[in-house]
Design a protein around this motif. Structure first.
Motif, PDB file in Angstrom:
ATOM      1  N   GLY A  66       0.800  -1.219   0.000  1.00 18.14           N
ATOM      2  CA  GLY A  66       0.000   0.000   0.000  1.00 18.14           C
ATOM      3  C   GLY A  66       0.833   1.270   0.000  1.00 18.14           C
ATOM      4  N   ARG A  67       1.973   1.235  -0.664  1.00 22.38           N
ATOM      5  CA  ARG A  67       2.886   2.376  -0.684  1.00 22.38           C
ATOM      6  C   ARG A  67       3.222   2.753  -2.124  1.00 22.38           C
ATOM      7  NH1 ARG A  67       5.965   3.552   3.913  1.00 22.38           N
ATOM      8  NH2 ARG A  67       5.439   2.274   5.738  1.00 22.38           N
ATOM      9  N   SER A  68       3.668   3.990  -2.294  1.00 20.94           N
ATOM     10  CA  SER A  68       4.237   4.393  -3.570  1.00 20.94           C
ATOM     11  C   SER A  68       5.705   3.986  -3.598  1.00 20.94           C
ATOM     12  CB  SER A  68       4.098   5.910  -3.757  1.00 20.94           C
ATOM     13  OG  SER A  68       4.841   6.600  -2.767  1.00 20.94           O
ATOM     14  N   LEU A  69       6.334   4.122  -4.757  1.00 20.77           N
ATOM     15  CA  LEU A  69       7.742   3.743  -4.871  1.00 20.77           C
ATOM     16  C   LEU A  69       8.628   4.607  -3.984  1.00 20.77           C
ATOM     17  CD1 LEU A  69       8.021   3.093  -8.716  1.00 20.77           C
ATOM     18  CD2 LEU A  69       7.970   1.405  -6.884  1.00 20.77           C
ATOM     19  N   SER A  70       8.315   5.911  -3.912  1.00 20.72           N
ATOM     20  CA  SER A  70       9.121   6.800  -3.059  1.00 20.72           C
ATOM     21  C   SER A  70       8.947   6.447  -1.578  1.00 20.72           C
ATOM     22  CB  SER A  70       8.735   8.257  -3.309  1.00 20.72           C
ATOM     23  OG  SER A  70       7.357   8.459  -3.032  1.00 20.72           O
ATOM     24  N   GLN A  71       7.708   6.100  -1.181  1.00 21.21           N
ATOM     25  CA  GLN A  71       7.476   5.705   0.211  1.00 21.21           C
ATOM     26  C   GLN A  71       8.172   4.386   0.532  1.00 21.21           C
ATOM     27  OE1 GLN A  71       3.198   5.642   0.305  1.00 21.21           O
ATOM     28  NE2 GLN A  71       3.030   7.780   0.943  1.00 21.21           N
ATOM     29  N   LEU A  72       8.218   3.489  -0.445  1.00 19.02           N
ATOM     30  CA  LEU A  72       8.913   2.219  -0.223  1.00 19.02           C
ATOM     31  C   LEU A  72      10.412   2.451  -0.020  1.00 19.02           C
ATOM     32  CD1 LEU A  72       8.400  -0.895  -0.242  1.00 19.02           C
ATOM     33  CD2 LEU A  72       9.128  -0.855  -2.629  1.00 19.02           C
ATOM     34  N   ARG A  73      11.000   3.340  -0.803  1.00 21.15           N
ATOM     35  CA  ARG A  73      12.428   3.630  -0.647  1.00 21.15           C
ATOM     36  C   ARG A  73      12.706   4.350   0.664  1.00 21.15           C
ATOM     37  NH1 ARG A  73      12.114   5.520  -6.833  1.00 21.15           N
ATOM     38  NH2 ARG A  73      12.291   3.436  -7.804  1.00 21.15           N
ATOM     39  N   GLU A 118      14.690   0.886  16.687  1.00 23.29           N
ATOM     40  CA  GLU A 118      13.597   0.194  16.008  1.00 23.29           C
ATOM     41  C   GLU A 118      12.885   1.155  15.082  1.00 23.29           C
ATOM     42  OE1 GLU A 118       9.686  -2.569  17.102  1.00 23.29           O
ATOM     43  OE2 GLU A 118      10.918  -1.653  18.687  1.00 23.29           O
ATOM     44  N   VAL A 119      12.435   0.658  13.934  1.00 26.41           N
ATOM     45  CA  VAL A 119      11.700   1.481  12.997  1.00 26.41           C
ATOM     46  C   VAL A 119      10.379   1.923  13.621  1.00 26.41           C
ATOM     47  CG1 VAL A 119      10.748   1.599  10.652  1.00 26.41           C
ATOM     48  CG2 VAL A 119      12.735   0.170  11.115  1.00 26.41           C
ATOM     49  N   ASP A 120      10.007   3.182  13.401  1.00 26.89           N
ATOM     50  CA  ASP A 120       8.830   3.737  14.077  1.00 26.89           C
ATOM     51  C   ASP A 120       7.539   3.551  13.283  1.00 26.89           C
ATOM     52  OD1 ASP A 120       9.517   5.383  12.024  1.00 26.89           O
ATOM     53  OD2 ASP A 120       9.337   7.274  13.132  1.00 26.89           O
ATOM     54  N   GLU A 121       7.547   2.754  12.237  1.00 25.34           N
ATOM     55  CA  GLU A 121       6.308   2.519  11.460  1.00 25.34           C
ATOM     56  C   GLU A 121       6.315   1.094  10.923  1.00 25.34           C
ATOM     57  OE1 GLU A 121       5.928   4.481   7.670  1.00 25.34           O
ATOM     58  OE2 GLU A 121       8.056   5.018   7.663  1.00 25.34           O
ATOM     59  N   PHE A 122       5.103   0.660  10.545  1.00 23.88           N
ATOM     60  CA  PHE A 122       4.947  -0.685   9.992  1.00 23.88           C
ATOM     61  C   PHE A 122       5.216  -0.643   8.487  1.00 23.88           C
ATOM     62  CE2 PHE A 122       2.460  -0.828  13.873  1.00 23.88           C
ATOM     63  CZ  PHE A 122       2.801  -2.060  14.402  1.00 23.88           C
ATOM     64  N   GLY A 123       5.538  -1.810   7.959  1.00 27.03           N
ATOM     65  CA  GLY A 123       5.825  -1.879   6.529  1.00 27.03           C
ATOM     66  C   GLY A 123       4.587  -1.711   5.680  1.00 27.03           C
ATOM     67  N   SER A 124       3.476  -2.286   6.111  1.00 29.33           N
ATOM     68  CA  SER A 124       2.237  -2.224   5.324  1.00 29.33           C
ATOM     69  C   SER A 124       1.350  -1.084   5.792  1.00 29.33           C
ATOM     70  CB  SER A 124       1.477  -3.541   5.448  1.00 29.33           C
ATOM     71  OG  SER A 124       0.240  -3.470   4.797  1.00 29.33           O
ATOM     72  N   LYS A 125       0.752  -0.414   4.825  1.00 28.42           N
ATOM     73  CA  LYS A 125      -0.227   0.633   5.139  1.00 28.42           C
ATOM     74  C   LYS A 125      -1.637   0.169   4.852  1.00 28.42           C
ATOM     75  CE  LYS A 125       2.531   4.822   4.803  1.00 28.42           C
ATOM     76  NZ  LYS A 125       2.574   6.213   4.297  1.00 28.42           N
ATOM     77  N   LEU A 126      -1.787  -1.090   4.440  1.00 24.85           N
ATOM     78  CA  LEU A 126      -3.124  -1.606   4.163  1.00 24.85           C
ATOM     79  C   LEU A 126      -3.785  -2.148   5.415  1.00 24.85           C
ATOM     80  CD1 LEU A 126      -2.579  -3.484   0.777  1.00 24.85           C
ATOM     81  CD2 LEU A 126      -3.714  -1.303   1.157  1.00 24.85           C
ATOM     82  N   PHE A 127      -3.055  -2.949   6.199  1.00 26.30           N
ATOM     83  CA  PHE A 127      -3.602  -3.519   7.434  1.00 26.30           C
ATOM     84  C   PHE A 127      -2.464  -3.805   8.391  1.00 26.30           C
ATOM     85  CE2 PHE A 127      -3.347  -6.741   4.083  1.00 26.30           C
ATOM     86  CZ  PHE A 127      -2.416  -7.620   4.611  1.00 26.30           C
TER      87      PHE A 127
END
Length: 432
Positions: A401-408, A423-432
């Motif tokens: 659920g990301r754009s290419l720029s958001q994925l990078r 630790e990373v402050d966000e999850f990888g998926s924005k869908l669920f």
């Protein structure tokens, strides 16, 4: 150029000097037409084409002395030639026929899982309404028996509580809401496989390995989402909560040797060292954040479902015993236990806790599949066998659920957190 010599024609003409004396003038001409190319055709096709040409010639008065020969040549792209050096038109037709047969079976499975999913969702609603109706009726009867002692009221209450206990045990065992969720997921995944097969048939010439891989996917889905209840039903209360697996395992012989070679960008199929590092960073986020969180939530939901599955039948069983063998105080306890059982059953099956458990299980399986897909792609040393880098990156971004720029950006955050030990402050998926 082939010349067709025309026969002599007599054309009447009149001179301006003598209108009454018609004269005849002989005209001789030749028509030059391009010579037809010599083409070859297979026996069956050439016979049919020759027949059509002869019929066309007879209708229009043309005479063709040289036979028309055609040759049908199947065009194969260089990438397909490397992929299947021994492929012949006959084998391609046979492979396509096999894929169409698999496609028909997949379409049939989609319809079956749709129908059974609707049926099991109806089970959940009807059984819940029946159990609650019997439990509440038995509780009201027990309360009346406590106020006005009557053996008939106590007997009715005991019978209703016994039936409600049996039905509650069945519902706790099979978890109808979870069964319906399993069939919905199976239908969705078979539809996804159906689209993949159709795209394969349209965009490329399938080979035998495509047939084998597609059959493995179908059988893996059959194992992950069985239609039968007895003997093959998925365990609803496993000792350990694990992600769902509905795809065939990647075999080790697909992974090539880890030799270090120098490739140009074209030879690497668009892949670069930077993109591979980014993909590994994304896998790390999916493992440490998304999948880990769904495993934690799934364990909590599973424990809650186990507790409710035991508590509901237990309360109706207590109510049955109290209403059958007790006095006025016992029948009052039966009424209270029956009311509590109705609340527990409504929360367990009305809120569909079993469906939530299966949803978490499938979500964790989705992230596990993404991890294995990315890792298997990166471990493949033959770049011709990898998917094109731009397309692969686009698919990963859309699934998350990301754009290419958001994925990078996510990959850069993951790499920075690894270097800093945070630790990373966000999850990888924005869908669920």
């Amino acid at each position: 150029m082939a010349a067709l010599q025309a026969s002599s024609l007599l054309i009447p003409s009149s001179s301006s000097g003598c209108s009454g004396c018609p004269s005849k003038r002989r005209v001789s001409a030749s028509i030059h037409v391009p010579k037809l190319p010599q083409l070859r055709l297979s026996n069956a096709s050439s016979a049919m084409t020759r027949k059509l040409v002869e019929e066309f010639s007879n209708r229009n008065g043309y005479t063709i002395t040289e036979p028309l020969q055609m040759e049908v040549v199947e065009k194969v792209s260089p990438s397909e030639a490397r992929r299947s050096p021994g492929r012949s038109p006959t084998s391609s037709i046979e492979t396509t026929t096999k894929l169409y047969a698999i496609l028909e079976a997949v379409e049939d499975r989609v319809e079956m899982h749709d129908n059974i999913g609707k049926q099991r969702d109806n089970w959940n609603k009807l059984l819940l309404n029946s159990v609650n109706t019997m439990t509440l009726t038995a509780a009201a009867t027990a309360a009346m028996a406590a106020a006005v002692p009557a053996p008939s009221l106590r007997a009715c209450s005991a019978f209703l509580f016994t039936a409600a206990t049996g039905m509650s045990l069945v519902m706790s065992k099979i978890q109808p809401s979870q069964l319906a969720e399993e069939q919905r997921n199976a239908s969705r995944l078979f539809k996804q496989l159906q689209s993949e097969i159709k795209s394969m048939l349209v965009q490329q010439s399938p080979i035998e390995s495509d047939v084998k891989e597609t059959m493995e996917k179908v059988l893996a889905l059959d194992r992950a989402f069985p239609l039968a209840l007895l003997g093959k039903m998925i365990e609803k209360f496993p000792a350990k909560f694990e992600p769902a697996v509905w795809w065939p395992m990647v075999s080790g012989n697909r992974r090539q040797s880890q030799g270090h070679k120098t490739f140009t960008n074209t030879e690497r199929n668009g892949w670069s060292e930077e993109l591979e590092v980014e993909m590994r960073a994304i896998v790390q986020v999916l493992k440490s954040k998304d999948k880990k969180d769904y495993l934690r939530l799934g364990n909590l939901a599973l424990k809650l479902n186990k507790m409710l599955a035991v508590l509901g039948p237990l309360l109706t069983g207590i109510a049955t015993a109290c209403s059958a063998f007790g006095g006025s105080t016992a029948t009052m306890v039966a009424a209270i236990a029956g009311a509590m059982a109705a609340i527990v059953n409504s929360f367990e099956h009305g809120a569909q806790v079993g469906m939530v458990v299966d949803m978490y299980r499938n979500n964790a399986g989705f992230f596990k599949l993404m991890e294995e897909t990315i890792e298997a792609t990166l471990e493949e040393r033959d770049y011709d066998k990898r998917e094109k880098a731009e397309m692969f990156e686009l698919k990963v971004a859309m699934k998350l659920g990301r754009s290419l720029s958001q994925l990078r950006d996510l990959a850069r955050k993951s790499m920075a957190s690894c270097l800093q030990g945070t630790e990373v402050d966000e999850f990888g998926s924005k869908l669920f």
